[in-house]
Design a protein around this motif. Sequence first.
Motif, PDB file in Angstrom:
ATOM      1  N   HIS A 132      -2.035  14.110 -25.043  1.00  0.00           N
ATOM      2  CA  HIS A 132      -3.012  13.141 -24.535  1.00  0.00           C
ATOM      3  C   HIS A 132      -2.460  11.719 -24.636  1.00  0.00           C
ATOM      4  O   HIS A 132      -2.749  10.877 -23.821  1.00  0.00           O
TER       5      HIS A 132
ATOM      6  N   HIS B 212      -2.261  15.818 -20.240  1.00  0.00           N
ATOM      7  CA  HIS B 212      -3.413  15.036 -19.759  1.00  0.00           C
ATOM      8  C   HIS B 212      -3.033  13.590 -19.466  1.00  0.00           C
ATOM      9  O   HIS B 212      -2.078  13.060 -20.022  1.00  0.00           O
TER      10      HIS B 212
ATOM     11  N   GLU C 128      -7.594  22.009 -16.152  1.00  0.00           N
ATOM     12  CA  GLU C 128      -8.097  22.680 -17.351  1.00  0.00           C
ATOM     13  C   GLU C 128      -9.593  22.943 -17.167  1.00  0.00           C
ATOM     14  O   GLU C 128     -10.384  22.019 -17.043  1.00  0.00           O
TER      15      GLU C 128
ATOM     16  N   HIS D 221      -9.023  17.932 -17.518  1.00  0.00           N
ATOM     17  CA  HIS D 221     -10.285  18.644 -17.700  1.00  0.00           C
ATOM     18  C   HIS D 221     -11.156  18.449 -16.455  1.00  0.00           C
ATOM     19  O   HIS D 221     -11.310  17.320 -15.989  1.00  0.00           O
TER      20      HIS D 221
ATOM     21  N   HIS E  19       0.599  22.025 -19.899  1.00  0.00           N
ATOM     22  CA  HIS E  19      -0.685  21.543 -20.427  1.00  0.00           C
ATOM     23  C   HIS E  19      -0.509  20.093 -20.886  1.00  0.00           C
ATOM     24  O   HIS E  19      -0.031  19.832 -21.986  1.00  0.00           O
TER      25      HIS E  19
ATOM     26  N   ASP F 237      -0.130  19.984 -24.793  1.00  0.00           N
ATOM     27  CA  ASP F 237      -1.514  19.483 -24.668  1.00  0.00           C
ATOM     28  C   ASP F 237      -1.551  17.989 -25.011  1.00  0.00           C
ATOM     29  O   ASP F 237      -2.463  17.510 -25.674  1.00  0.00           O
TER      30      ASP F 237
HETATM   31 ZN    ZN Z   1      -6.088  20.226 -22.824  1.00  0.00          ZN
END
Ligand code: ZN
Length: 382
Positions: free
Chosen positions: A235, A61, A128, A91, A59, A233
Amino acid sequence: MVKKKILFIGLLLCSVALFAQRTDVEGMSYFDEQRRPQFRENIVIPDVNGYKVLKCDFHTHTVFSDGLVWPTIRLQEAWSEGLDAFALTEHIEYTPHKDDVKVNHNRAHEIIEEDAKKNNIILVKGSEVTRNTPPGHFNAIYIQDASGFIESRDASYDKAAVMKAAEQGAFIFWNHPGWQPGIKGSYEWIDFVEELYANQALHGIEVINGFGFHKKALDWCVDKNLTVMGTSDIHNLIRRDYDTDRGYVHRSMTLVMAKERTPEAIREALNAGRTVAWASKYLAGKEEHVRALFEACIELKPSHYTEGKGDGSKTNFYEITNNSDLYFELILSEGSGTSRILLYPQSSQLISATSNQSSLSYDVVSTYVRSDQHLNITFNLN
Ligand code: ZN
């Protein structure tokens, strides 16, 4: 004679020019000592029951959704942190950089596909599926093509959006349940999730997401036999969010116990649920896997004994060794011996027990096998 003179002067000028150029080159130097050495961290975890323990983050981004870095940076980070496998999971329904970065749900993966191979990093294709909460977000990994996924966030497409991934044979996990507190149904086993589960379109849940520990998710994984996932996750830059300059700090991730270091073997292990989520000093997973991991990492050997002052009492000492880069903290739950043991990565220490003890039991308080339960282990002292 004049010709020769001109030739001589010409050669002289040329050599002066060459000399000047050479001086220029030789005069140039680099402050190489300021360059960051490019090394890959080695996260040491022994094999568990013949399985390799692979460090995976499924996970992450990039700028292709709401991340702040280019895909190449994610690959460089994964390499230097000693990961075995990861996925870029942009996403589908949320692309805030779309005015600057063309929307293409496959592109981030494509950009680093070749470089991942060259760096011996397993890159798994993912996305995602980002529905409003509830039901929330679902990661789909081992997908073929994200271009046909549903971009509309209209609730009427919620199920179809997840099923797009299921149709491609994806491994699907529910992300960070309860991440938006206070929303009804955001941290509950809602009908929507039950339906996915019943249709074999839900295979795991994020028990750990970044710095968050979604404890209820651990119970759901145990009770419903879903795979325990831990992810970053991420970013931003990993180094911005995680204090990795402290050597033992690492991103949150999933430890996958796989037959070999291949994408297929990781998928098999995910399907079989052979995972433990790892964040900070903590491990969370199903009891059998946390226990197997503990037993693979920790070794207890008799050391020596001391005798009491004329009262016939004896104290036995044991050397306990942590052969891994994991961290364990143990609190005595039964028996008479050392009450608290801190097992730092790759270290040994002595513990003691009165000589009449045949075993000592400990709660491994740095582990969770249910939301309210640590792994309990027993050392046989005979
Ligand atoms: Zn995410």
